[in-house]
Design a protein around this motif. Sequence first.
Motif, PDB file in Angstrom:
ATOM      1  N   GLY A  54       0.826  -1.252   0.044  1.00 48.43           N
ATOM      2  CA  GLY A  54       0.005   0.259   0.157  1.00 48.43           C
ATOM      3  C   GLY A  54       0.915   1.176  -0.052  1.00 48.43           C
ATOM      4  O   GLY A  54       0.165   2.283  -0.042  1.00 48.43           O
ATOM      5  N   SER A  55       1.969   1.152   0.019  1.00 49.44           N
ATOM      6  CA  SER A  55       2.890   2.482  -0.052  1.00 49.44           C
ATOM      7  C   SER A  55       2.935   3.162  -1.541  1.00 49.44           C
ATOM      8  O   SER A  55       3.424   4.086  -1.429  1.00 49.44           O
ATOM      9  CB  SER A  55       4.346   1.995   0.422  1.00 49.44           C
ATOM     10  OG  SER A  55       5.087   1.355  -0.527  1.00 49.44           O
ATOM     11  N   TYR A  56       2.544   2.376  -2.563  1.00 53.00           N
ATOM     12  CA  TYR A  56       2.311   2.858  -3.783  1.00 53.00           C
ATOM     13  C   TYR A  56       0.868   2.955  -3.968  1.00 53.00           C
ATOM     14  O   TYR A  56       0.258   1.998  -3.910  1.00 53.00           O
ATOM     15  CB  TYR A  56       2.853   2.231  -5.075  1.00 53.00           C
ATOM     16  CG  TYR A  56       2.611   2.939  -6.311  1.00 53.00           C
ATOM     17  CD1 TYR A  56       3.807   3.722  -6.592  1.00 53.00           C
ATOM     18  CD2 TYR A  56       1.725   2.630  -6.916  1.00 53.00           C
ATOM     19  CE1 TYR A  56       3.729   4.072  -8.181  1.00 53.00           C
ATOM     20  CE2 TYR A  56       1.522   3.135  -8.356  1.00 53.00           C
ATOM     21  CZ  TYR A  56       2.449   3.991  -8.638  1.00 53.00           C
ATOM     22  OH  TYR A  56       2.312   4.502 -10.069  1.00 53.00           O
ATOM     23  N   PHE A  57       0.143   4.097  -4.084  1.00 53.40           N
ATOM     24  CA  PHE A  57      -1.162   4.008  -4.443  1.00 53.40           C
ATOM     25  C   PHE A  57      -1.535   5.219  -5.364  1.00 53.40           C
ATOM     26  O   PHE A  57      -0.632   5.824  -5.983  1.00 53.40           O
ATOM     27  CB  PHE A  57      -1.805   4.523  -2.952  1.00 53.40           C
ATOM     28  CG  PHE A  57      -1.455   5.637  -2.261  1.00 53.40           C
ATOM     29  CD1 PHE A  57      -1.992   6.944  -2.395  1.00 53.40           C
ATOM     30  CD2 PHE A  57      -0.250   5.534  -1.598  1.00 53.40           C
ATOM     31  CE1 PHE A  57      -1.400   8.095  -1.873  1.00 53.40           C
ATOM     32  CE2 PHE A  57       0.245   6.641  -0.895  1.00 53.40           C
ATOM     33  CZ  PHE A  57      -0.368   7.933  -1.074  1.00 53.40           C
ATOM     34  N   GLY A  58      -2.706   5.321  -5.857  1.00 52.88           N
ATOM     35  CA  GLY A  58      -3.182   6.251  -6.743  1.00 52.88           C
ATOM     36  C   GLY A  58      -4.575   5.878  -7.314  1.00 52.88           C
ATOM     37  O   GLY A  58      -5.220   5.123  -6.692  1.00 52.88           O
ATOM     38  N   TYR A  59      -4.790   6.425  -8.560  1.00 53.86           N
ATOM     39  CA  TYR A  59      -5.905   6.231  -9.171  1.00 53.86           C
ATOM     40  C   TYR A  59      -5.607   5.744 -10.761  1.00 53.86           C
ATOM     41  O   TYR A  59      -4.801   6.258 -11.471  1.00 53.86           O
ATOM     42  CB  TYR A  59      -6.698   7.264  -9.316  1.00 53.86           C
ATOM     43  CG  TYR A  59      -7.130   7.931  -7.830  1.00 53.86           C
ATOM     44  CD1 TYR A  59      -7.978   7.323  -7.265  1.00 53.86           C
ATOM     45  CD2 TYR A  59      -6.024   8.640  -7.017  1.00 53.86           C
ATOM     46  CE1 TYR A  59      -8.468   7.529  -5.740  1.00 53.86           C
ATOM     47  CE2 TYR A  59      -6.586   8.872  -5.800  1.00 53.86           C
ATOM     48  CZ  TYR A  59      -7.586   8.189  -4.871  1.00 53.86           C
ATOM     49  OH  TYR A  59      -7.944   8.758  -3.857  1.00 53.86           O
ATOM     50  N   ILE A  60      -6.805   4.893 -11.394  1.00 45.34           N
ATOM     51  CA  ILE A  60      -6.888   4.987 -12.858  1.00 45.34           C
ATOM     52  C   ILE A  60      -8.125   5.478 -13.307  1.00 45.34           C
ATOM     53  O   ILE A  60      -9.304   5.241 -12.654  1.00 45.34           O
ATOM     54  CB  ILE A  60      -7.013   3.200 -12.901  1.00 45.34           C
ATOM     55  CG1 ILE A  60      -5.442   2.652 -12.453  1.00 45.34           C
ATOM     56  CG2 ILE A  60      -7.246   2.943 -14.381  1.00 45.34           C
ATOM     57  CD1 ILE A  60      -4.360   3.100 -13.197  1.00 45.34           C
ATOM     58  N   VAL A  61      -8.106   6.027 -14.365  1.00 45.82           N
ATOM     59  CA  VAL A  61      -9.270   6.698 -14.957  1.00 45.82           C
ATOM     60  C   VAL A  61      -9.630   5.693 -16.176  1.00 45.82           C
ATOM     61  O   VAL A  61      -8.809   5.072 -16.931  1.00 45.82           O
ATOM     62  CB  VAL A  61      -8.920   7.877 -15.510  1.00 45.82           C
ATOM     63  CG1 VAL A  61     -10.223   8.591 -16.274  1.00 45.82           C
ATOM     64  CG2 VAL A  61      -8.450   9.164 -14.523  1.00 45.82           C
ATOM     65  N   GLU A  62     -10.857   5.188 -16.138  1.00 41.76           N
ATOM     66  CA  GLU A  62     -11.251   4.415 -17.211  1.00 41.76           C
ATOM     67  C   GLU A  62     -12.473   4.968 -18.033  1.00 41.76           C
ATOM     68  O   GLU A  62     -13.355   5.811 -17.259  1.00 41.76           O
ATOM     69  CB  GLU A  62     -12.016   3.099 -16.507  1.00 41.76           C
ATOM     70  CG  GLU A  62     -10.986   2.350 -15.764  1.00 41.76           C
ATOM     71  CD  GLU A  62     -11.488   1.061 -15.131  1.00 41.76           C
ATOM     72  OE1 GLU A  62     -10.676   0.208 -14.987  1.00 41.76           O
ATOM     73  OE2 GLU A  62     -12.580   0.917 -14.819  1.00 41.76           O
ATOM     74  N   GLU A  63     -12.616   4.653 -19.364  1.00 43.02           N
ATOM     75  CA  GLU A  63     -13.848   5.282 -20.006  1.00 43.02           C
ATOM     76  C   GLU A  63     -14.579   3.646 -20.689  1.00 43.02           C
ATOM     77  O   GLU A  63     -13.850   3.091 -21.310  1.00 43.02           O
ATOM     78  CB  GLU A  63     -13.220   5.952 -21.293  1.00 43.02           C
ATOM     79  CG  GLU A  63     -14.631   6.599 -22.225  1.00 43.02           C
ATOM     80  CD  GLU A  63     -14.036   7.362 -23.214  1.00 43.02           C
ATOM     81  OE1 GLU A  63     -14.614   8.516 -23.099  1.00 43.02           O
ATOM     82  OE2 GLU A  63     -13.196   7.197 -23.993  1.00 43.02           O
ATOM     83  N   HIS A  64     -15.681   3.673 -20.178  1.00 44.32           N
ATOM     84  CA  HIS A  64     -16.555   2.369 -20.578  1.00 44.32           C
ATOM     85  C   HIS A  64     -15.490   1.012 -20.081  1.00 44.32           C
ATOM     86  O   HIS A  64     -15.466   0.089 -20.851  1.00 44.32           O
ATOM     87  CB  HIS A  64     -16.804   2.480 -22.035  1.00 44.32           C
ATOM     88  CG  HIS A  64     -17.530   3.530 -22.701  1.00 44.32           C
ATOM     89  ND1 HIS A  64     -18.936   3.693 -22.229  1.00 44.32           N
ATOM     90  CD2 HIS A  64     -17.083   4.558 -23.367  1.00 44.32           C
ATOM     91  CE1 HIS A  64     -19.185   4.876 -22.744  1.00 44.32           C
ATOM     92  NE2 HIS A  64     -18.127   5.275 -23.550  1.00 44.32           N
ATOM     93  N   GLY A  65     -15.051   1.260 -18.871  1.00 42.99           N
ATOM     94  CA  GLY A  65     -14.235   0.137 -18.492  1.00 42.99           C
ATOM     95  C   GLY A  65     -12.746  -0.025 -18.838  1.00 42.99           C
ATOM     96  O   GLY A  65     -12.060  -1.147 -18.521  1.00 42.99           O
ATOM     97  N   GLU A  66     -12.391   0.818 -19.823  1.00 38.75           N
ATOM     98  CA  GLU A  66     -10.935   0.520 -20.450  1.00 38.75           C
ATOM     99  C   GLU A  66     -10.189   1.479 -19.939  1.00 38.75           C
ATOM    100  O   GLU A  66     -10.467   2.875 -19.760  1.00 38.75           O
ATOM    101  CB  GLU A  66     -11.022   0.864 -21.889  1.00 38.75           C
ATOM    102  CG  GLU A  66     -11.732  -0.261 -22.707  1.00 38.75           C
ATOM    103  CD  GLU A  66     -11.012  -1.719 -22.463  1.00 38.75           C
ATOM    104  OE1 GLU A  66      -9.817  -1.736 -22.532  1.00 38.75           O
ATOM    105  OE2 GLU A  66     -11.739  -2.641 -22.092  1.00 38.75           O
TER     106      GLU A  66
END
Length: 155
Positions: A54-66
């Motif tokens: 958990g020391s590297y965390f963040g976010y992914i943005v998806e469009e229609h699940g991709e």
Amino acid sequence: MISTRPIRADDLELVCRHREQMFRESDAPGRTEEILESQTAHFRPWLVKHLGDGSYFGYIVEEHGEPIAGIGLMTIEWPPGPSHPTQDRRGYVLNVFVEPSHRKRGIAKALMDRADQEFARRGVAFAILHATRMGRPLYAQLGWSATSEMAKSLS
């Protein structure tokens, strides 16, 4: 439909691909395919460990699940200094990447805003990043400023 979710352990290859492409597109000299492939080969086990704990965390943005974009975040130990005189850590932003087909739509800005919120939630009052030429205008617009940091390869 565009949505944002936290990074998961199964995003390992996506983060590696984004990171390698980010460096490929940067303006730094000496970034050969051989160096990028070697870097990714060594980054992958590092990322497995840091995603796992958990020391590297963040976010992914998806469009229609991709997946179309991502951002990595860390908190790193750092001695108190003028920029954060009461804290012994700072936030670190890395691996900001938006697929070329989705650039100039505000996605990177939204990810940076999310990073600010996440650091605030974790009680981090100061953050750093290393900007590519392409990213500098956005970061400056968001209030980031250049520092006096210098670097030297010791190998």
